[in-house]
Design an enzyme around this catalytic site. Structure first.
Site, PDB file in Angstrom:
ATOM      1  CB  ALA A   5       8.930   3.418  -1.453  1.00  0.00           C
ATOM      2  CB  VAL A   6       9.928  -1.013   2.204  1.00  0.00           C
ATOM      3  CG1 VAL A   6       9.205  -2.110   2.978  1.00  0.00           C
ATOM      4  CG2 VAL A   6      11.105  -1.594   1.416  1.00  0.00           C
ATOM      5  CG  HIS A   7       3.132   1.320   2.026  1.00  0.00           C
ATOM      6  ND1 HIS A   7       3.092   2.564   2.640  1.00  0.00           N
ATOM      7  CD2 HIS A   7       1.930   0.745   2.260  1.00  0.00           C
ATOM      8  CE1 HIS A   7       1.901   2.726   3.194  1.00  0.00           C
ATOM      9  NE2 HIS A   7       1.179   1.636   2.987  1.00  0.00           N
ATOM     10  CG  PHE A   8       5.667  -2.217   6.870  1.00  0.00           C
ATOM     11  CD1 PHE A   8       5.791  -3.539   7.276  1.00  0.00           C
ATOM     12  CD2 PHE A   8       6.819  -1.496   6.572  1.00  0.00           C
ATOM     13  CE1 PHE A   8       7.045  -4.126   7.392  1.00  0.00           C
ATOM     14  CE2 PHE A   8       8.074  -2.077   6.683  1.00  0.00           C
ATOM     15  CZ  PHE A   8       8.189  -3.401   7.087  1.00  0.00           C
ATOM     16  CB  ALA A  10      -0.873  -4.256   0.784  1.00  0.00           C
ATOM     17  CG  ASN A  12      -9.231  -0.076   0.602  1.00  0.00           C
ATOM     18  OD1 ASN A  12      -8.938  -0.922  -0.233  1.00  0.00           O
ATOM     19  ND2 ASN A  12     -10.307  -0.173   1.358  1.00  0.00           N
ATOM     20  N   GLY A  14      -2.866   2.313   1.669  1.00  0.00           N
ATOM     21  CA  GLY A  14      -1.534   1.986   1.160  1.00  0.00           C
ATOM     22  C   GLY A  14      -1.505   1.890  -0.359  1.00  0.00           C
ATOM     23  CE  LYS A 216      -6.701  14.187   8.073  1.00  0.00           C
ATOM     24  NZ  LYS A 216      -6.611  12.830   8.596  1.00  0.00           N
TER      25      LYS A 216
END
Length: 390
Positions: A5-8, A10, A12, A14, A216
């Site tokens: 997985a690539v997460h943009f 980083a 808290n 993320g 929500k």
């Protein structure tokens, strides 16, 4: 090859919320961020802890199997990672989506058509954030028009609703993240109609996401922000402190009674179910262990006062239906008073807008309302009141 997985982003959310789910589901996580010091810390440390805080005690998860890339200086590397990834997620803030779109577009465009399409899921506190990201990715500046016809063979875009309180962190915490134990991550299943959605432990896949998003946004976010803004004006330190004040607690309950009337009527959710949900939310946002400063929860008032957000969106709908919306506007008034708060650029911009415009112009610019909206004159009155007190 293992799952990736690539997460943009980083930060808290993320590292704490999204990466914990991905790690627990067996993914290698590649963090992409432009904050060089944060990337260096992640590169130098092979693990960090996520601490779940609850009334019944704390628990910890150790996060490993991740890498980190500076997406500003290493775009080519980010593109390579996206080409071979299973999932792209992000938690960068709704206004930053357009800035991460170009590199994602390049990665998607370079993927083979015969691989499983990349699952793109934005994890933002905003309605339709993944749709918005997709619009930026598919814009002619980022994806050539002739490549759009089979774009769906390379990527699928799923909106999501995330719900977990991640408070301000202890400055000495390093990479460790403290967050509440409760969570909800609901994702639209429909983009994956011809293949299985990605296997992520903890996600609730649904065919109709909209009721979850509105429930929500108009309960958790409305309640949390109402407590923070009323608390800020009353000089409280944390949301917990604010909710110890019976008057503020009553204001929050009044606002949530109004949004509950909208949610029950619009989405067919049982009245008792919504009442129980409200009670759960009040307990959650008032968790003393989270030490959630009112300035942190109240930050970005321009976004929170905007047309599709937690106060104005439900108030506008309720006004059109001839239902009560006064407590929502009381909370919005407190948000308009959230000006020139240290460390929050939007509060400085809000003060400038309030000083330089008529009440009507303020409501048009900040709230996106026009004189055709029934709620418009009532919001104008709130702005007049705040301007008169300046």
């Amino acid at each position: 090859m293992g799952k990736k997985a690539v997460h943009f982003g980083a930060g808290n959310i993320g590292r704490g919320f999204v990466a914990e789910f991905l790690h627990n589901s067996g993914y290698e996580v590649v963090f992409c961020d432009v904050m060089d010091d944060l990337i260096v810390k992640l590169q130098q440390n092979k693990s960090y802890k996520v601490i779940q805080v609850g009334a019944e005690g704390n628990s910890e998860t150790t996060i490993t199997n991740y890498r980190a890339i500076n997406s500003r200086t290493n775009e080519a590397q980010v593109i390579e990672e996206i080409i071979t990834a299973d999932i792209v997620t992000c938690s960068v803030g709704p206004r930053i989506l357009k800035f991460i779109a170009p590199v994602i577009a390049k990665g998607v465009d370079a993927r083979p058509n015969d691989a499983t399409p990349l699952a793109v899921i934005a994890c933002e506190n905003a309605i339709g954030a993944t749709d918005e990201l997709a619009v930026h990715i598919k814009h002619e500046d980022n994806t050539p028009e002739h490549r759009l016809e089979d774009h769906h063979e390379r990527a699928r875009y799923a909106n999501s609703a995330i719900d977990r309180i991640v408070p301000a962190q202890d400055p000495s915490a390093g990479l460790d993240v403290k967050l509440e134990k409760f969570y909800e991550w609901v994702v639209d299943r429909t983009p994956f109609h011809d293949h299985e959605p990605p296997s992520i432990e903890g996600i609730k896949w649904v065919d109709d996401l909209f009721p979850y998003i509105e429930r929500k946004l108009f309960t958790v976010n409305t309640g949390h922000a109402a407590a923070a803004y009323h608390g800020y004006v009353q000089q409280k330190t944390t949301v917990y402190d604010a909710l110890q004040d019976p008057n503020i607690l009553n204001e929050v309950r009044r606002a949530l009674a109004e949004t509950s009337a909208l949610i029950v009527g619009k989405h067919g959710i049982e009245e008792q179910e919504q009442k129980d949900y409200v009670e759960k939310i009040i307990v959650r946002i008032g968790n003393p262990h989270l030490e959630d400063a009112v300035e942190r929860v109240g930050r970005a008032p321009l976004r929170k006062l905007s047309r599709k957000e937690r106060f104005i969106a439900p108030a506008a709908e309720l006004a059109e239906e001839g239902k009560e919306f006064w407590a929502l506007l009381d909370a919005a008034e407190m948000a308009f008073r959230f000006q020139n708060v240290e460390g929050d650029e939007e509060s400085v911009e809000l003060a400038k807008i309030m000083a330089e415009n008529t009440p009507e112009q303020v409501v048009e610019k900040v709230c996106g309302l026009t004189s055709k909206d029934k709620v418009f004159p009532h919001v104008v009155e709130k702005v007049k009141k705040v301007q008169a007190d300046a």
